[in-house]
Write an enzyme that holds these catalytic residues in place. Structure first.
Site, PDB file in Angstrom:
ATOM      1  N   HIS A 385      -8.122  45.237   8.536  1.00 41.76           N
ATOM      2  CA  HIS A 385      -8.525  43.964   8.652  1.00 41.76           C
ATOM      3  C   HIS A 385      -8.455  43.179   7.341  1.00 41.76           C
ATOM      4  O   HIS A 385      -8.857  42.044   7.249  1.00 41.76           O
ATOM      5  CB  HIS A 385      -9.931  43.755   9.613  1.00 41.76           C
ATOM      6  N   ASP A 389      -4.930  39.932  10.713  1.00 43.41           N
ATOM      7  CA  ASP A 389      -5.942  39.363  11.953  1.00 43.41           C
ATOM      8  C   ASP A 389      -5.473  39.690  13.153  1.00 43.41           C
ATOM      9  O   ASP A 389      -4.407  40.413  13.472  1.00 43.41           O
ATOM     10  CB  ASP A 389      -6.334  38.196  11.484  1.00 43.41           C
TER      11      ASP A 389
END
Length: 415
Positions: A385, A389
């Site tokens: 992350h 995304d």
């Protein structure tokens, strides 16, 4: 007498565990004969004899740690033995009586050696048992001398160990609260030790997020069944893994960041054009993730050949170091063992990994609202992350899913 020094196995390895001796002290060995199996933090390595001779001493016990460039075992080379015998024979006066006495003494000595290796009550205290049986005895913290052997010359068999374990205890029964619990202790070494370290590093340093999806693989299963006979005629076993990999390499072209890696300083992204797809293999050495190099340029048969080779090598713990390096994305086929869902941990420094669950035949509505029987496979992605995304991995997953649900569309991109 010569000492065999544990050679430099490479990759900066300075020690390894002795897994199994294939010989014992006093055994005659031939050149290139397997002598011992050792476990490094990468894989299982088999060490062979450099020349013929007789093993005189084992310096490192089974289950113990051997150091690189330290003596592993000692042996008397065959040439040395012959030269020593020739010299001794030349220096001693010979006579028919002496020859007879020498031959008789030699025969008696050989008989004594044979007796000492086969007898249950020897001066060395050794009891005949295979390495697998000895390992079973150690795992249950037993003494080999306490088990009655039913094999030839008192050899302890696996059945003897199991029968010993099933015997009722002679100790008086105690209340559960009074029974002392002593766990079996096993050192964490080799591949499992490396896995423990890397998984902690990945889980603690990479912010994971997970994305789940269902994929209808009904048409894919049908296509595989049609292609299987042709693949088998060419000597290859066609599983679903080559399809997963090929579709993934095609989907990467639509989301190149999935095949990228963040550098150690976390200030640069490195994009890789070559798609090296790893597959998690549950081997006897521990979890290994060899990868198929350049999937984007390989045919399904090429991928199937590599998958077969790497699977066999990994399960035997003998996968080459080159096959473990350079991965850019990984697949964990947990469904092969029956799992439906999993939350995988990224194989750093890669950006993503997918866990494939088992395929189930489930009812689903078609476009006309009619219920049909469809093959549904569950998958769960884990992404880094820091630079991937949810939208990116969703689009990538949709592209991958599209190729798997309509596998004939992959033909448009084969070149």
């Amino acid at each position: 007498m010569s000492d065999f020094m544990l050679p430099d196995i490479g990759e900066g390895i300075v020690e390894c565990e002795v897994v199994e001796w294939r010989v014992a002290e006093g055994d005659r060995i031939e050149e290139d004969q397997p002598i011992v199996e050792v476990m490094t933090d990468k894989a299982l390595v088999e060490i062979t004899a450099p020349e013929a001779g007789v093993v005189t001493k084992l310096y490192v016990a089974q289950g113990k740690i051997a150091k690189v460039h330290a003596p592993l075992y000692a042996y008397q080379a065959e040439n040395d033995t012959q030269e020593a015998g020739a010299t001794e024979q030349a220096n001693e006066p010979q006579s028919p009586v002496a020859d007879a006495d020498s031959g008789l003494a030699k025969a008696v000595e050989q008989a004594a050696v044979a007796s000492s290796t086969c007898s249950l009550s020897t001066s060395s205290g050794k009891i005949p048992a295979s390495p697998a049986v000895r390992r079973l005895v150690r795992e249950h913290q037993l003494e080999l001398t306490a088990i009655a052997g039913s094999g030839k010359d008192g050899r302890v068999l696996k059945e003897d160990v199991l029968a010993h374990l099933n015997q009722p205890s002679a100790a008086p029964s105690q209340a559960p609260s009074q029974v002392a619990q002593s766990p079996r202790v096993e050192p964490l070494r080799g591949v499992r030790a490396v896995m423990a370290k890397r998984m902690v590093e990945a889980a603690s340093s990479i912010p994971h997020f997970h994305y789940g999806e269902e994929i209808d693989v009904t048409d894919l299963l049908a296509l595989r069944e049609r292609l299987k006979p042709r693949a088998e005629a060419l000597g290859e076993r066609l599983t679903l893994m080559p399809f997963f990999m090929k579709a993934m390499a095609l989907a990467v072209t639509e989301a190149p960041i999935i095949n990228a890696q963040l550098n150690a300083e976390a200030n640069e992204l490195h994009y890789y054009e070559q798609c090296n797809i790893g597959m998690a293999v549950d081997s006897k050495a521990g979890l290994l993730v060899p990868n198929v190099k350049g999937v984007e340029r390989l045919t399904l048969l090429d991928i199937a050949r590599e998958v077969g080779r790497l699977t066999v090598a990994a399960r035997e713990g003998r996968v080459d170091q080159a096959d473990l390096k350079g991965g850019t994305i990984s697949i964990s086929n947990i469904g092969a063992l029956g799992g439906t869902y999993a939350a995988p941990i990224i194989n750093a420094p890669e950006a993503a990994i997918v866990a494939i669950g088992k395929t189930q035949w489930l009812p689903r509505f078609d476009e006309q609202g009619e219920v049909q029987r469809r093959a549904i496979m569950t998958i769960t992605w884990a992404g880094d992350h820091r630079f991937i995304d949810g939208g990116t991995i969703a689009r990538f997953c949709n592209a991958w899913k599209g190729y798997l649900e309509a596998p004939e569309t992959m033909l448009l991109h084969l070149g």
